[in-house]
Design an enzyme around this catalytic site. Structure first.
Site, mmCIF file in Angstrom:
data_model
loop_
_atom_site.group_PDB
_atom_site.id
_atom_site.type_symbol
_atom_site.label_atom_id
_atom_site.label_comp_id
_atom_site.label_asym_id
_atom_site.label_seq_id
_atom_site.Cartn_x
_atom_site.Cartn_y
_atom_site.Cartn_z
ATOM 1 N N CYS A 331 0.834 -1.196 0.000
ATOM 2 C CA CYS A 331 0.000 0.000 0.000
ATOM 3 C C CYS A 331 0.880 1.262 0.000
ATOM 4 C CB CYS A 331 -0.975 -0.039 1.175
ATOM 5 S SG CYS A 331 -2.402 1.053 0.959
ATOM 6 N N HIS A 428 -3.567 -5.790 1.209
ATOM 7 C CA HIS A 428 -3.350 -6.044 2.630
ATOM 8 C C HIS A 428 -3.786 -7.473 2.960
ATOM 9 C CE1 HIS A 428 -2.295 -1.985 3.874
ATOM 10 N NE2 HIS A 428 -3.307 -1.522 3.166
#
Length: 488
Positions: A331, A428
């Site tokens: 991310c 994630h």
């Protein structure tokens, strides 16, 4: 009619979140429909919900303990710190804007209808709602317009159990002192107390429990001995990130601890893996020699990138790559690995752009639209199944995106460098799957047998924690304190 009981603490990090999770698992095993609720949370460790929003990770764990999917109603107000004095405000799962601390205090009262609405919707599907407060019950300086602790308890007509942490010291004074500083009406809300994290012989604190009860008039509901397996549950606070390796693992993984680290439960499966030494590199120290460096998520990508450079970690990382080491950016960490990060609309502050670390031929533009979605697909090139979630603001494009990290729902995700040693992804939870973890560790030379999904470890820890609480808390007395939910 649903009942509800609130758990407030004498301070932050006294164990409220995991206590509620364990109690939720215990009561769920008894056949009750249990729902967790936290009116206001402050955390950069967030989870995506099935209804397309985000909540604090601790409430997602509590939902798991209840055997239900997380929903935005479980945490209607989420503050995600972006600086020392400001945070992104998420209301009912969606971004409402960014506010400085003082400005947020001025608008807080306007959020109570959202909080109560979410609480009542949860109550409609529950036998009992376990409510978690935030921070300390004794923050009388923030009592006006409070929505997180006694302000909510009064508005929702919910009674309170106060939790103290004996491991921090001064637990008698912190519990008794809380009653002393509260106004009479708020103090009357507290009906019982729990002392958490007792180490050593619990009989040595029997007189302490009696003293607290005598000073306060509250019911002593339990003295809970410390349980090491609680560490296997996802942590809510980045302050809990502590690991210096030294476990004899065949693979060393280093994670730089940046100020605005987010969604750091991505690291939990590696921390629990016996063959891995996970090292959290603290500021003021160079990045240690290792096999893999992971740049985790961040709530302020450009700010954390500047911090990374200030620490000299960019030089350490470049040397690591020259030595043949691997790098994974997740991310915000993925965005840092590119050539440039642009923030033309001031998503993270003033409009600006910053050069990235240049290890991937990609560029990122931060955008106001937030991607919140659960995803699944396959890891490239191993073609191993992966699953997790995306929670980010920004679009990343470039040559290295032509070598995706994964295919998710038929769409390419992330990027890999030409030499295959630097990887970036928006996914994630990529390490949760045993098969995906095995494949990624295999890239750095770790040979393993089949690895189990990390979720199995969390489930076992939840059950062990619930067993432990049932031995040391008067569950019958605790449930009896839960009052019917009022809509008056």
């Amino acid at each position: 009619m649903a009942r509800a009981l609130m758990f407030q603490g004498t301070g932050s990090s006294v164990g409220k979140s995991v206590l509620v999770a364990g109690l939720a698992r215990s009561l769920t095993r008894q056949g009750l429909r249990v729902r967790p609720f936290k009116p206001q949370n402050m955390s950069n460790n967030a989870a995506v919900t099935v209804d397309g929003g985000e909540i604090g990770r601790a409430q997602a764990l509590q939902a798991q303990a209840c055997g239900v999917a997380p929903s935005v109603d479980m945490n209607p107000v989420l503050l995600k710190p972006q600086s020392e004095t400001g945070a992104q405000l998420v209301v009912c799962g969606q971004v409402r804007g960014a506010f400085r601390a003082r400005d947020y205090q001025a608008i807080k009262r306007e959020l109570m209808p959202d909080v109560l609405g979410a609480f009542h919707r949860l109550s409609d599907e529950a036998d009992i709602v376990l409510v978690e407060g935030a921070g300390s019950a004794s923050e009388v300086n923030l009592r006006a317009d409070d929505i997180a602790n006694m302000g909510f308890a009064q508005a929702a007509d919910v009674d309170v159990v106060l939790v103290g942490d004996i491991d921090r010291g001064g637990v008698i004074a912190s519990l008794v002192g809380t009653k002393t500083v509260l106004n009479e009406m708020d103090a009357e809300r507290i009906k019982g107390f729990v002392v958490n994290r007792m180490r050593g012989d619990p009989t040595l604190f029997a007189s302490g429990m009696e003293a607290i009860a005598a000073f306060t008039g509250w019911s002593p509901l339990g003295l809970v001995p410390y349980l090491d397996r609680v560490k296997e549950l996802p942590a809510e606070d980045a302050a809990d990130l502590r690991s210096d390796g030294g476990h004899g693992g065949s693979v060393r993984v280093v994670v730089p601890h940046m100020p605005l680290i987010a969604n750091f439960d991505d690291l939990d499966p590696l921390s629990a893996e016996p063959g891995v030494d996970l090292i959290i590199a603290e500021p003021g120290k160079p990045l240690p020699l290792c096999d893999l460096v992971i740049l985790p998520g961040s709530k302020g990508t450009i700010s954390d990138l500047a911090f990374f450079r200030k620490e000299g970690w960019d030089i350490d990382l470049a040397a690591h790559v020259r030595r043949g080491g691997r790098v994974l950016g997740i991310c915000g960490g993925y965005q840092m690995l590119g050539r440039m990060i642009a923030d033309p609309k001031g998503i993270e502050g003033e409009p600006q752009e910053a050069p990235g670390l240049g290890l991937l031929d990609v560029c990122t533009e931060l955008t106001a639209e937030k991607q919140l979605v659960e995803v699944s697909g396959v890891l490239v090139p191993e073609n191993v199944a992966v699953h997790g979630y995306e929670i980010h603001m920004g679009r990343t494009q470039g040559v290295d995106c032509g070598r995706p990290f994964a295919w998710l729902g038929g769409i390419p995700d992330g990027a890999r460098s030409v030499d295959g040693r630097v990887w970036g992804t928006y996914l994630h939870g990529v390490m949760q799957s045993g098969a995906a973890r095995e494949a990624l560790l295999g890239r750095v030379g770790m040979v393993t047998g089949p690895l189990s999904d990390h979720e199995e470890r969390v489930e076992a820890a939840l059950n062990a924690w619930a067993d432990h609480l049932e031995k040391h808390i008067d569950m019958q007395a605790l449930v009896a304190l839960a009052r019917p939910v009022s809509r008056g």
